[in-house]
Each structure stands twice: as C-alpha cells, then as structure tokens.
Design a protein around this motif. Structure first.
Motif, PDB file in Angstrom:
ATOM      1  N   LEU A  71      37.388  48.423  50.854  1.00  0.00           N
ATOM      2  CA  LEU A  71      37.848  47.985  49.541  1.00  0.00           C
ATOM      3  C   LEU A  71      39.341  47.670  49.564  1.00  0.00           C
ATOM      4  O   LEU A  71      40.095  48.250  50.341  1.00  0.00           O
ATOM      5  N   SER A  72      39.754  46.801  48.680  1.00  0.00           N
ATOM      6  CA  SER A  72      41.181  46.504  48.523  1.00  0.00           C
ATOM      7  C   SER A  72      41.886  47.689  47.883  1.00  0.00           C
ATOM      8  O   SER A  72      41.242  48.581  47.306  1.00  0.00           O
ATOM      9  N   VAL A  73      43.198  47.713  47.983  1.00  0.00           N
ATOM     10  CA  VAL A  73      43.988  48.767  47.338  1.00  0.00           C
ATOM     11  C   VAL A  73      43.714  48.778  45.841  1.00  0.00           C
ATOM     12  O   VAL A  73      43.515  49.833  45.231  1.00  0.00           O
ATOM     13  N   GLU A  74      43.684  47.593  45.254  1.00  0.00           N
ATOM     14  CA  GLU A  74      43.455  47.459  43.811  1.00  0.00           C
ATOM     15  C   GLU A  74      42.104  48.030  43.402  1.00  0.00           C
ATOM     16  O   GLU A  74      42.005  48.817  42.444  1.00  0.00           O
ATOM     17  N   ASP A  75      41.058  47.674  44.135  1.00  0.00           N
ATOM     18  CA  ASP A  75      39.721  48.173  43.806  1.00  0.00           C
ATOM     19  C   ASP A  75      39.611  49.676  44.047  1.00  0.00           C
ATOM     20  O   ASP A  75      38.947  50.391  43.291  1.00  0.00           O
ATOM     21  N   THR A  76      40.244  50.165  45.103  1.00  0.00           N
ATOM     22  CA  THR A  76      40.189  51.595  45.396  1.00  0.00           C
ATOM     23  C   THR A  76      40.801  52.403  44.259  1.00  0.00           C
ATOM     24  O   THR A  76      40.219  53.397  43.796  1.00  0.00           O
ATOM     25  N   ASP A 138      33.639  40.170  42.101  1.00  0.00           N
ATOM     26  CA  ASP A 138      34.005  41.436  42.744  1.00  0.00           C
ATOM     27  C   ASP A 138      33.158  42.592  42.216  1.00  0.00           C
ATOM     28  O   ASP A 138      32.753  43.471  42.978  1.00  0.00           O
TER      29      ASP A 138
END
Length: 460
Positions: A71-76, A138
C-alpha cells in the motif's frame, strides 16, 4: 484526548487549549506568552500516526504486510485511522484522537457538481475530477486486496467509499511531511498538533527530531495570552489549499497555474530534443508553475525553443551543452513559440466557466455566500485567471519585441524581464544590454556571459 496525551508524555499542553475562532473555526489558543522560536508543544514519537506504527500493530500489521503490491503511505495511514475508528476496545487513546477529528471536510472531492463547476477551467477542476475516479478505483482495489481478505478487521460497513474519503481528507489536511538526513521521507499525523491552523504570517515552525522521533512545534512569532497559535504550510496556492485542506485565502499571493508541456515520442527529432531537454534540466513532459510574480518562467520558453527546433538549428543548439536554448535560437523559432503561447493562453482562458470580472462581481454581490464551497471555488478560478492573463500579456510583450526587430536585449528594455517603464542601467562590460535592477542582471548573466565577453573583447 488531553489526559491520554499527558499520560503519553506530551509537553506544553498546560499552556495551550482548544478554542473556536471566528475566522478559522476550531484551533489552538495559548494561555501564556511565547517568544518567537520558543518551543510550544512536543508530541512523543510513540503516539504519532506513522506507517511504521501501523505495520507494528499486532492486529493491523500482518494484514497490511500481506497486501500486494504494498500500500502507499497515504492508503496505509488512511486505513490505520479507519481501523482504530472501527475498534470498540483496545485503542482508547488513539480512539480519543479520532473522536476529536472533524466528522466532515470541505475538500474539493466532496463538492457537489454545481459547486465544482464554479471552478471549471482551473487545474483544481481537472485534478479533482481525476481524483474522484482514482479514489473509486483505489477503493475497489483495497476491497479485493485487503478488506475482503480480512472481514473481521475491516467490516465493510465501516470501510465504505465515504469512510475512505473521510480518512484520505484527514491525511491530506492534517499530515506533516519531513525528510530525514539520509533523504528518507516521513509522513505523520500528530495528535493535538494537527489542530493548529495555517497562516503565512508566521515562520515555518514544526520540526521532526530523527534521533527521538518526536514532533515539536515552535513559536513562529511572538504570542500573547489568548492568541491563536498557527503553523505555516509554506507558499501554497488556493487550488492546492482547497484540494488538500478545504479552505482558500482571498487574494492569495501564492496563486499559480501548472502549465503542462509535452511532446509525442514520434515527433521529428524527438531523441535529439530529449537529450537537450535533459541538459536543460527538463523532461519531455514538463509541469512548470506559472505564478503571479513569474507568470512566464524561462523554463517554458526554453522547453518550447527546443521542441520547435528544425534540422538546421538542432546541431547548433546541441553544441551549446547545458546552455542549450537558454536564449533565443532564431527570430523564426522565437516568433513561433511566442505565438503558440499567446494562442494557448487565450484557449485556456476561454475554458473557464465564468470570466474573472464576472466572478469578482458575483462575489461582491454575495451570489456565493462567504465561506461556502462555491465561494472558495470562485477564488481559485480568479487566482488562476489572473496568472494566465499575466502570462499572456508577457508573451505578447516578448512577441512584440521580436517582431519589431528587438530580441529583448535592446538598451531601452530590461534584457531579462522586458520592462521598459523602469530606470535602466547598461551592462558595465559590453554596454549592449540594459537591466532594471541587480536581480535581473544576475539572473540574465549566465545566458548573456558568452556574448558579453565577445562584445567586450571586440570593443576593447
């Protein structure tokens, strides 16, 4: 939340309290005086919301690690927030922070269609439309890669698209970004510190200590008891402020328009031109911000000079190395790119839903209530139209200079910015060009250096 923060070792809470302010809404008030640079608040590393902490969580971590691709930092961070919010026990401290967060936001992705239409033609409108689709894609991906795989951790009634949007808006509007000494980026949310509002009138004053992992806030100016404490997000345009933070600043001096320049790989001499762009510090697809103070950056001209090179001029420009196309290549080339820019700016301006003057009139008459989404969208449109009008005017001025036989190096105009209505001083060495000030002389010298030395030697 205060008791949890105190128990966790947060420092400075005795001098601060949450309060409502007429202009900014919820914020932080100081109960004592502070001098500029004095430490106001410290949030310990152990209670910051970070990717590292999410992966270290005994319940959430294994699920996050199983997601492929990662996952991206944002999604995490967004999932971390929703995960804690959905838990009924075991995360009391963090849940108290989540409970203190806004229940809704005013980011442009949450606008009604008619509200967003006020910003038609702006980069905000385009990016928001792209974001809306990207967020839906997403979320569908997260459903397959994570949520359905772990239904006990991610109940679908608490991880729906609206929940996901709320979490993303929380991250966008409240996260802080830092870069460690080794170049590693760090994004985090800091409880209580995330209640501080933005103003450009204070110095940037939040700091991350890589040795301890603590987040500190310093006084960006002198404060007296009862003052609201602010932080500074940096020079941010209204388009970005509204998209990420949900507010605008009327008359924002940092308004800008991102001009995207691109060239198809099958265009004539593409490979040779690509090398020239790289030497010039540009890419074949370049996004260059136009601003109120620099509406037509030299990078735009340089990119287009290279893009429009013909076979005859390619070899000549290639021999210039890193100085390639920093100045006019030929009258024909310069006229071509400047006419293209004038026409492009006209086209972009025609695409705005409402012209600048009409928007200003509507705001004055209260057509869009102050503080509403449509009001904010109108301010974004006004700012970007002003930038594009200045860019068009600058391109027209430069075009007039070339078509009249002057390339901008005439003694009656500044060789760097083209001003003719300011006191000018000749270059002390070659006497062939003039400048309106020291800043323009310094900015122009790199490209003028070779010609200057040649003219000076010839006259000497």
């Amino acid at each position: 939340m205060d008791s949890w923060l105190r128990e966790s070792g947060a420092l400075g809470l005795d001098s601060l309290e949450l309060a409502d302010f007429p202009d900014t809404g919820r914020g932080v008030k100081t109960t004592r005086s502070f001098k500029e640079g004095e430490k106001i608040l410290t949030i310990p590393a152990k209670i910051l919301w970070t990717v590292k902490h999410a992966y270290a969580d005994p319940l959430l971590g294994p699920a996050l690690k199983s997601a492929q691709p990662p996952l991206s930092v944002e999604d995490t961070l967004a999932i971390y927030l929703l995960f804690v919010k959905s838990r009924e026990s075991g995360y009391e401290g963090q849940r108290s922070h989540v409970a203190a967060l806004p229940t809704s936001y005013s980011s442009s992705i949450l606008f009604e269609e008619d509200e967003l239409e006020v910003a038609a033609g702006t980069s905000l409108y385009t990016i928001t439309k792209q974001l809306e689709q990207s967020i839906e894609d997403d979320h569908r991906s997260l459903l397959v890669r994570l949520f359905i795989q772990y239904p006990d951790l991610f109940p679908l009634d608490k991880f729906g698209i609206d929940d996901y949007k709320w979490a993303l808006c929380t991250v966008w509007s409240r996260a802080m970004d830092f870069v460690l000494p080794n170049g590693t980026p760090v994004r985090l949310l800091a409880p209580f510190a995330d209640m501080l509002n933005h103003t450009s009138s204070v110095k940037q004053c939040h700091a991350y200590d890589p040795s301890t992992g603590n987040l500190s806030v310093l006084a960006g100016k002198d404060y007296q008891p009862g003052d609201q404490v602010f932080i500074n997000y940096g020079p941010v345009s209204n388009s970005r402020l509204l998209r990420l933070y949900g507010f605008v600043i009327p008359g924002n001096p940092n308004d800008s328009y991102d001009l995207v320049l691109s060239t198809h790989p099958q265009a004539p001499f593409y490979e040779q031109k690509e090398k020239l762009w790289k030497m010039a510090g540009l890419d074949s697809t370049a996004t260059i911000p136009l601003t109120l103070t620099d509406p037509l950056p030299k990078k735009v001209l340089r990119y287009l000079r290279i893009q429009r090179l013909d076979a005859q001029n390619l070899a000549v420009v290639a021999r210039q190395g890193s100085d390639a196309a920093e100045e006019k290549v030929s009258d024909e080339n310069e006229v071509e790119i400047l006419r293209f820019l004038v026409e492009s700016f006209e086209y972009l301006l025609s695409g705005f839903g409402t012209p600048l003057e009409k928007l200003e009139e509507q705001l004055e008459k209260g057509v869009y209530p102050a503080g509403s989404n449509a009001w904010a969208a109108a301010h974004v449109s006004i700012g970007e139209q002003k930038v594009l009008r200045l860019a068009k005017k600058r391109a027209e001025e430069l075009l007039s200079l070339v078509e009249s036989g002057s390339d901008g190096n005439a003694k009656d105009r500044c060789a760097n910015c083209g001003k003719a209505d300011a006191p000018l001083s000749l270059c002390g060495r070659c006497k062939s060009v003039a400048y309106c000030g020291r800043a323009c002389q310094v900015a122009h010298y790199k490209g003028h250096k070779t010609k200057c030395q040649a003219l000076a030697a010839k006259s000497g």
